[in-house]
Scaffold this active site. Structure first.
Site, PDB file in Angstrom:
ATOM      1  N   ARG A 149       0.962  -0.925  -0.056  1.00 29.83           N
ATOM      2  CA  ARG A 149       0.134  -0.046  -0.030  1.00 29.83           C
ATOM      3  C   ARG A 149       0.916   1.222  -0.137  1.00 29.83           C
ATOM      4  O   ARG A 149       2.122   1.178   0.440  1.00 29.83           O
ATOM      5  CB  ARG A 149      -0.882  -0.058   1.210  1.00 29.83           C
ATOM      6  CG  ARG A 149      -1.701  -1.065   1.495  1.00 29.83           C
ATOM      7  CD  ARG A 149      -2.550  -1.181   2.830  1.00 29.83           C
ATOM      8  NE  ARG A 149      -3.477  -2.250   2.770  1.00 29.83           N
ATOM      9  CZ  ARG A 149      -3.021  -3.356   3.444  1.00 29.83           C
ATOM     10  NH1 ARG A 149      -1.874  -3.449   4.053  1.00 29.83           N
ATOM     11  NH2 ARG A 149      -4.087  -4.503   3.711  1.00 29.83           N
ATOM     12  N   LYS A 173      -2.012  -2.246   7.777  1.00 31.47           N
ATOM     13  CA  LYS A 173      -3.461  -1.784   8.529  1.00 31.47           C
ATOM     14  C   LYS A 173      -3.539  -2.414  10.297  1.00 31.47           C
ATOM     15  O   LYS A 173      -3.006  -3.505  10.104  1.00 31.47           O
ATOM     16  CB  LYS A 173      -4.602  -2.248   8.012  1.00 31.47           C
ATOM     17  CG  LYS A 173      -4.767  -1.418   6.617  1.00 31.47           C
ATOM     18  CD  LYS A 173      -6.149  -1.867   5.861  1.00 31.47           C
ATOM     19  CE  LYS A 173      -6.247  -0.784   4.619  1.00 31.47           C
ATOM     20  NZ  LYS A 173      -7.648  -1.145   4.184  1.00 31.47           N
ATOM     21  N   HIS A 245      -2.124   2.116  -5.729  1.00 33.24           N
ATOM     22  CA  HIS A 245      -2.773   0.725  -5.449  1.00 33.24           C
ATOM     23  C   HIS A 245      -2.869   0.042  -6.804  1.00 33.24           C
ATOM     24  O   HIS A 245      -2.905  -1.326  -6.588  1.00 33.24           O
ATOM     25  CB  HIS A 245      -4.235   1.318  -4.815  1.00 33.24           C
ATOM     26  CG  HIS A 245      -4.569   0.188  -3.657  1.00 33.24           C
ATOM     27  ND1 HIS A 245      -3.800   0.387  -2.542  1.00 33.24           N
ATOM     28  CD2 HIS A 245      -5.580  -0.660  -3.421  1.00 33.24           C
ATOM     29  CE1 HIS A 245      -4.437  -0.344  -1.632  1.00 33.24           C
ATOM     30  NE2 HIS A 245      -5.321  -1.158  -2.263  1.00 33.24           N
ATOM     31  N   ARG A 248      -0.281  -2.630  -6.718  1.00 31.84           N
ATOM     32  CA  ARG A 248      -0.362  -3.578  -5.619  1.00 31.84           C
ATOM     33  C   ARG A 248      -1.455  -4.623  -6.246  1.00 31.84           C
ATOM     34  O   ARG A 248      -1.280  -5.940  -6.128  1.00 31.84           O
ATOM     35  CB  ARG A 248      -1.211  -2.900  -4.448  1.00 31.84           C
ATOM     36  CG  ARG A 248      -1.570  -4.086  -3.136  1.00 31.84           C
ATOM     37  CD  ARG A 248      -1.836  -3.118  -2.128  1.00 31.84           C
ATOM     38  NE  ARG A 248      -2.970  -3.829  -1.139  1.00 31.84           N
ATOM     39  CZ  ARG A 248      -2.242  -4.524  -0.231  1.00 31.84           C
ATOM     40  NH1 ARG A 248      -1.055  -4.825  -0.038  1.00 31.84           N
ATOM     41  NH2 ARG A 248      -3.132  -5.330   0.745  1.00 31.84           N
ATOM     42  N   HIS A 271      -3.637  -9.088   3.899  1.00 32.35           N
ATOM     43  CA  HIS A 271      -5.285  -9.355   4.306  1.00 32.35           C
ATOM     44  C   HIS A 271      -5.569 -10.099   5.289  1.00 32.35           C
ATOM     45  O   HIS A 271      -5.052 -11.260   5.495  1.00 32.35           O
ATOM     46  CB  HIS A 271      -6.057  -9.744   3.070  1.00 32.35           C
ATOM     47  CG  HIS A 271      -6.020  -8.887   1.765  1.00 32.35           C
ATOM     48  ND1 HIS A 271      -6.197  -9.489   0.459  1.00 32.35           N
ATOM     49  CD2 HIS A 271      -5.744  -7.700   1.570  1.00 32.35           C
ATOM     50  CE1 HIS A 271      -5.808  -8.499  -0.444  1.00 32.35           C
ATOM     51  NE2 HIS A 271      -5.769  -7.439   0.170  1.00 32.35           N
ATOM     52  N   TYR A 280      -9.170 -11.403  -6.649  1.00 33.90           N
ATOM     53  CA  TYR A 280      -8.532 -11.496  -7.466  1.00 33.90           C
ATOM     54  C   TYR A 280      -8.705 -12.937  -8.451  1.00 33.90           C
ATOM     55  O   TYR A 280      -8.440 -12.994  -9.660  1.00 33.90           O
ATOM     56  CB  TYR A 280      -6.852 -11.590  -7.234  1.00 33.90           C
ATOM     57  CG  TYR A 280      -6.433 -10.552  -6.944  1.00 33.90           C
ATOM     58  CD1 TYR A 280      -6.345  -9.338  -7.346  1.00 33.90           C
ATOM     59  CD2 TYR A 280      -6.514 -10.199  -4.950  1.00 33.90           C
ATOM     60  CE1 TYR A 280      -5.998  -8.013  -6.826  1.00 33.90           C
ATOM     61  CE2 TYR A 280      -6.166  -8.844  -4.674  1.00 33.90           C
ATOM     62  CZ  TYR A 280      -5.809  -7.834  -5.383  1.00 33.90           C
ATOM     63  OH  TYR A 280      -5.487  -6.610  -4.940  1.00 33.90           O
TER      64      TYR A 280
END
Length: 304
Positions: A149, A173, A245, A248, A271, A280
């Site tokens: 990110r 995150k 992004h 990414r 994630h 994806y």
């Protein structure tokens, strides 16, 4: 009680009790400040303790007419719901005027990706004969080669790069850390950048461990990275709306296309849920569909 006071309290709540990331926190607070401005300008400055469902519904309706995306509209409602839920829990209100708000129905979001030729065109547009170009080349290669990110990129520390074992430690995150492998090619680029380019900079003492620096010797901002990518994209003639992004998404898509296990991709992207990574697989399905439509004999016979 004022809007400003409760927005500040809400910000503290999200930061320390909900552990929101800076980007999500900024978005939520920005959304509530817009509601505050609407109250001041159109509702005689009524406070958050007395604003009604009808007021908020009218505000959302007016915003929806300004051609914002459905995803933006969904986030406004999420922010407003969270704010008034907090006020109820904090006993500022007895009722929640946002309970009945409904967001737009969102379809499946398939992120934009770049083909490898497009990525190479963007990288080839960089003036690598200059120190600035070498830094920008490293930025693009790390975004694409490690799937970071933009917030993770600008916060990368030299001390978190292990050149011997070929991995970088990334803080994502929720302050979760993960280890992302470094390809030999990316590793060499970073070594050369640190030794030959970054070492020439006059570095601010507070930013001595930051990997990527601006001209003032401090850490780079998200905005600068966006501008670098926009300039390179325009120069390369790649006619897509591209952000950090996008690299990414391309990182994950290309790994999947080449046979990588979805669980490993999840780990590298950071994630928390495999469901997020599964987007994806939909991209891969779209690609397979295009192959059938373009190359299957039955479809070719029909279209000819």
């Amino acid at each position: 009680m004022t809007w400003q006071e409760k927005i500040k309290d809400f910000e503290i709540f999200l930061r320390f009790e909900r552990n929101f990331s800076e980007n999500t926190l900024d978005a939520y607070i920005r959304d509530i400040r817009k509601l505050k401005e609407y109250s001041e300008e159109s509702l005689d400055n009524i406070g958050p303790d007395v604003i009604t469902y009808d007021h908020i519904q009218q505000y959302i309706f007016l915003l929806s007419k300004q051609k914002f995306s459905e995803r933006s509209q969904a986030r406004w409602i999420s922010s407003i719901k969270a704010f008034f839920k907090y006020l109820v829990e904090d006993e500022i209100r007895e009722d929640n005027p946002a309970t009945l708000l409904e967001g737009p129905k969102l379809g499946l979001y398939l992120p934009d990706t770049l083909s490898l030729p497009d990525i190479n065109r963007i990288i080839n547009a960089i003036e690598v004969s200059t120190d600035l170009g070498k830094r920008n080349q490293c930025i693009i290669e790390v975004l694409y080669g490690c799937g970071l990110r933009v917030s993770e990129l600008i916060e990368l520390k030299i001390s978190n790069i292990n050149f011997n074992e070929k991995f970088i430690k990334v803080t994502g995150k929720g302050d979760k850390t993960r280890l992302v492998p470094l390809a030999d090619y990316t590793s060499e680029l970073l070594k050369n950048y640190i030794q030959d380019v970054r070492s020439k900079n006059k570095i601010n003492k507070k930013h001595e461990d930051c990997l990527f620096l601006n001209s003032r010797g401090t850490s780079m901002s998200r905005v600068i990275v966006f501008l670098i990518i926009k300039e390179l994209t325009d120069k390369a003639g790649v006619n897509k709306k591209i952000s950090p992004h996008t690299f990414r998404h391309s990182f994950a898509t290309h790994l999947l296309q080449n046979g990588a296990d979805l669980r490993y991709i999840q780990e590298m992207l950071g994630h928390s849920s495999i469901t997020t990574t599964e987007i994806y697989t939909h991209l891969k399905t779209e690609e397979l569909r295009d192959v059938i439509l373009n190359y299957h004999p039955r479809n070719i016979n029909i279209t000819q």
